[in-house]
Design a protein around this motif. Sequence first.
Motif, mmCIF file in Angstrom:
data_model
loop_
_atom_site.group_PDB
_atom_site.id
_atom_site.type_symbol
_atom_site.label_atom_id
_atom_site.label_comp_id
_atom_site.label_asym_id
_atom_site.label_seq_id
_atom_site.Cartn_x
_atom_site.Cartn_y
_atom_site.Cartn_z
ATOM 1 N N ARG A 132 -4.708 -4.022 7.435
ATOM 2 C CA ARG A 132 -3.838 -3.950 9.126
ATOM 3 C C ARG A 132 -4.478 -4.889 9.899
ATOM 4 O O ARG A 132 -5.583 -5.395 9.940
ATOM 5 C CB ARG A 132 -4.262 -2.644 9.511
ATOM 6 C CG ARG A 132 -3.440 -2.124 10.720
ATOM 7 C CD ARG A 132 -4.066 -0.800 11.483
ATOM 8 N NE ARG A 132 -3.773 -0.686 12.694
ATOM 9 C CZ ARG A 132 -4.316 -1.644 13.920
ATOM 10 N NH1 ARG A 132 -5.666 -1.789 13.389
ATOM 11 N NH2 ARG A 132 -3.861 -1.397 14.918
ATOM 12 N N GLU A 181 -13.424 1.705 1.718
ATOM 13 C CA GLU A 181 -12.804 0.428 1.957
ATOM 14 C C GLU A 181 -13.655 -0.267 2.752
ATOM 15 O O GLU A 181 -14.416 -0.042 3.594
ATOM 16 C CB GLU A 181 -11.509 0.941 2.979
ATOM 17 C CG GLU A 181 -10.895 -0.518 3.297
ATOM 18 C CD GLU A 181 -9.863 -0.371 4.268
ATOM 19 O OE1 GLU A 181 -9.005 0.751 4.233
ATOM 20 O OE2 GLU A 181 -9.559 -1.154 5.209
ATOM 21 N N LEU A 230 -12.584 7.754 -1.095
ATOM 22 C CA LEU A 230 -12.196 6.557 -1.210
ATOM 23 C C LEU A 230 -13.088 5.553 -0.117
ATOM 24 O O LEU A 230 -12.899 5.943 1.071
ATOM 25 C CB LEU A 230 -10.689 6.388 -1.230
ATOM 26 C CG LEU A 230 -10.193 4.953 -1.332
ATOM 27 C CD1 LEU A 230 -10.279 4.152 -2.640
ATOM 28 C CD2 LEU A 230 -8.678 5.132 -0.721
ATOM 29 N N GLY A 257 -15.988 11.443 -4.201
ATOM 30 C CA GLY A 257 -14.829 12.085 -3.866
ATOM 31 C C GLY A 257 -14.042 11.385 -2.552
ATOM 32 O O GLY A 257 -12.976 11.855 -2.164
ATOM 33 N N GLU A 299 -7.113 5.867 11.495
ATOM 34 C CA GLU A 299 -5.811 5.272 10.700
ATOM 35 C C GLU A 299 -4.976 6.183 10.220
ATOM 36 O O GLU A 299 -5.332 6.801 9.065
ATOM 37 C CB GLU A 299 -6.481 4.056 9.844
ATOM 38 C CG GLU A 299 -5.387 3.445 9.128
ATOM 39 C CD GLU A 299 -6.018 2.370 8.112
ATOM 40 O OE1 GLU A 299 -6.346 2.715 6.872
ATOM 41 O OE2 GLU A 299 -6.098 1.129 8.331
ATOM 42 N N HIS A 324 -9.480 7.959 3.487
ATOM 43 C CA HIS A 324 -10.686 7.086 3.089
ATOM 44 C C HIS A 324 -11.448 6.790 4.290
ATOM 45 O O HIS A 324 -10.899 7.188 5.362
ATOM 46 C CB HIS A 324 -10.142 5.667 2.340
ATOM 47 C CG HIS A 324 -9.315 4.819 3.197
ATOM 48 N ND1 HIS A 324 -8.200 4.813 3.359
ATOM 49 C CD2 HIS A 324 -9.504 3.908 4.140
ATOM 50 C CE1 HIS A 324 -7.536 4.031 4.124
ATOM 51 N NE2 HIS A 324 -8.437 3.299 4.741
ATOM 52 N N GLN A 375 0.803 -1.237 0.099
ATOM 53 C CA GLN A 375 -0.038 0.029 -0.113
ATOM 54 C C GLN A 375 0.861 1.286 0.120
ATOM 55 O O GLN A 375 0.410 2.500 0.083
ATOM 56 C CB GLN A 375 -0.884 -0.060 1.233
ATOM 57 C CG GLN A 375 -1.802 -1.144 1.402
ATOM 58 C CD GLN A 375 -2.968 -1.522 0.282
ATOM 59 O OE1 GLN A 375 -3.118 -0.444 -0.183
ATOM 60 N NE2 GLN A 375 -3.295 -2.697 0.029
ATOM 61 N N PHE A 396 -0.908 10.583 -3.205
ATOM 62 C CA PHE A 396 -2.118 11.284 -2.579
ATOM 63 C C PHE A 396 -1.636 12.584 -2.008
ATOM 64 O O PHE A 396 -2.347 13.766 -2.345
ATOM 65 C CB PHE A 396 -2.638 10.588 -1.660
ATOM 66 C CG PHE A 396 -4.052 11.168 -1.086
ATOM 67 C CD1 PHE A 396 -5.245 11.055 -1.454
ATOM 68 C CD2 PHE A 396 -3.775 11.802 0.174
ATOM 69 C CE1 PHE A 396 -6.340 11.656 -0.764
ATOM 70 C CE2 PHE A 396 -4.979 12.558 0.829
ATOM 71 C CZ PHE A 396 -6.144 12.455 0.560
HETATM 72 C C1 LIG Z 1 -4.835 -1.856 3.362
HETATM 73 C C2 LIG Z 1 -4.038 -1.417 4.443
HETATM 74 C C3 LIG Z 1 -4.864 -0.280 5.072
HETATM 75 C C4 LIG Z 1 -5.863 -0.841 5.930
HETATM 76 O O1 LIG Z 1 -6.938 -0.103 6.114
HETATM 77 O O2 LIG Z 1 -5.820 -2.033 6.574
HETATM 78 C C5 LIG Z 1 -5.273 0.884 4.231
HETATM 79 O O3 LIG Z 1 -6.062 1.250 4.319
HETATM 80 S S1 LIG Z 1 -4.044 1.587 3.186
HETATM 81 C C6 LIG Z 1 -4.740 2.545 2.237
HETATM 82 C C7 LIG Z 1 -4.154 2.772 0.976
HETATM 83 N N1 LIG Z 1 -4.247 1.966 -0.202
HETATM 84 C C8 LIG Z 1 -5.094 2.518 -1.035
HETATM 85 O O4 LIG Z 1 -5.548 3.620 -1.177
HETATM 86 C C9 LIG Z 1 -5.757 1.558 -1.903
HETATM 87 C C10 LIG Z 1 -6.674 2.016 -2.819
HETATM 88 N N2 LIG Z 1 -6.350 3.138 -3.601
HETATM 89 C C11 LIG Z 1 -5.821 3.030 -5.020
HETATM 90 O O5 LIG Z 1 -6.189 1.853 -5.474
HETATM 91 C C12 LIG Z 1 -5.560 4.105 -5.626
HETATM 92 O O6 LIG Z 1 -4.935 5.023 -4.865
HETATM 93 C C13 LIG Z 1 -6.627 4.895 -6.464
HETATM 94 C C14 LIG Z 1 -7.153 4.357 -7.745
HETATM 95 C C15 LIG Z 1 -7.784 5.260 -5.482
HETATM 96 C C16 LIG Z 1 -6.097 6.427 -7.157
HETATM 97 O O7 LIG Z 1 -5.004 5.669 -7.934
HETATM 98 P P1 LIG Z 1 -4.506 6.369 -9.122
HETATM 99 O O8 LIG Z 1 -3.207 5.793 -9.485
HETATM 100 O O9 LIG Z 1 -5.767 6.357 -10.121
HETATM 101 O O10 LIG Z 1 -4.074 7.851 -8.592
HETATM 102 P P2 LIG Z 1 -4.533 9.181 -9.080
HETATM 103 O O11 LIG Z 1 -3.503 10.108 -8.209
HETATM 104 O O12 LIG Z 1 -4.332 9.388 -10.503
HETATM 105 O O13 LIG Z 1 -5.996 9.509 -8.841
HETATM 106 C C17 LIG Z 1 -7.119 9.363 -9.599
HETATM 107 C C18 LIG Z 1 -8.101 10.316 -9.121
HETATM 108 O O14 LIG Z 1 -8.569 10.052 -7.804
HETATM 109 C C19 LIG Z 1 -8.254 10.889 -6.647
HETATM 110 N N3 LIG Z 1 -7.906 10.031 -5.567
HETATM 111 C C20 LIG Z 1 -6.964 9.513 -5.566
HETATM 112 N N4 LIG Z 1 -6.813 8.997 -4.294
HETATM 113 C C21 LIG Z 1 -7.833 9.493 -3.667
HETATM 114 C C22 LIG Z 1 -8.579 9.218 -2.325
HETATM 115 N N5 LIG Z 1 -7.869 8.545 -1.274
HETATM 116 N N6 LIG Z 1 -9.422 9.937 -2.148
HETATM 117 C C23 LIG Z 1 -10.251 11.004 -2.888
HETATM 118 N N7 LIG Z 1 -9.795 10.989 -4.061
HETATM 119 C C24 LIG Z 1 -8.718 10.477 -4.376
HETATM 120 C C25 LIG Z 1 -6.994 11.673 -7.474
HETATM 121 O O15 LIG Z 1 -6.942 13.028 -6.968
HETATM 122 C C26 LIG Z 1 -7.492 11.837 -8.659
HETATM 123 O O16 LIG Z 1 -8.588 12.636 -8.988
HETATM 124 P P3 LIG Z 1 -8.632 13.610 -10.417
HETATM 125 O O17 LIG Z 1 -9.506 14.800 -10.031
HETATM 126 O O18 LIG Z 1 -8.818 12.685 -11.395
HETATM 127 O O19 LIG Z 1 -7.187 14.408 -10.244
#
Ligand SMILES: CC[C@H](C(=O)O)C(=O)SCCNC(=O)CCNC(=O)[C@H](O)C(C)(C)COP(=O)(O)OP(=O)(O)OC[C@H]1O[C@@H](n2cnc3c(N)ncnc32)[C@H](O)[C@@H]1OP(=O)(O)O
Length: 155
Positions: free
Chosen positions: A110, A129, A127, A125, A55, A79, A40, A69
Amino acid sequence: MKLQLLDHVAIAARTLDEGSAPYLALGLTPEGADEHMAAQGAWIRAFRVGDTLIELLAPDSEGGTIAKFLEKKGPGLHHTAYRVEDIDAAMQEMREAGAPLLNDVPQAGRAGSRVAFLHPKWGQGTLIELVEHGPVSAAAGAGQGQPDLRAGGIH
Ligand SMILES: CC[C@H](C(=O)O)C(=O)SCCNC(=O)CCNC(=O)[C@H](O)C(C)(C)COP(=O)(O)OP(=O)(O)OC[C@H]1O[C@@H](n2cnc3c(N)ncnc32)[C@H](O)[C@@H]1OP(=O)(O)O
Ligand SMILES: [Co+2]
């Protein structure tokens, strides 16, 4: 699908110590040890507030998920996570509803949890989980459950 509770609210910070300051001042203490989740791109520290956790997420490298991010949005809400009893069933329901799941199979979360994410554009807007805890990590104060790791995710 029945969401059981708001499992955690995740906040992205530049470092865990910087992000911890307000929660320490609010009287919270970290729960368990910090976890490094390389898949992650994150270091994670949790603070319990009743049944819910704050978290904190800090980047473990440049170019990783959390670093990206922070570059785009700066520190803040990353998120929200909802607890489900059965992640496989919840993911199937989401697929059938046409929701944009970001994972094909549950990912290691986690404290031995199994998680899946839904795209932030779909979440207005934010994310989202979904998280399933095993019997160890579901208990308040638990932090060291072991995930069953297999290729492509965990089952
Ligand atoms: C699992 C372990 C732990 C737990 O709870 O146990 C966690 O929670 S770890 C958390 C970290 N892991 C993740 O976030 C995994 C899921 N996330 C993803 O797959 C990517 O981050 C994704 C798909 C959300 C974005 O990835 P991408 O490569 O598409 O990134 P971009 O920067 O191009 O983003 C596209 C677009 O989405 C907006 N964005 C990205 N992240 C977030 C967010 N967390 N909240 C709100 N918006 C988000 C970003 O700003 C871009 O927007 P745009 O308007 O197109 O510029
Ligand atoms: Co999370």
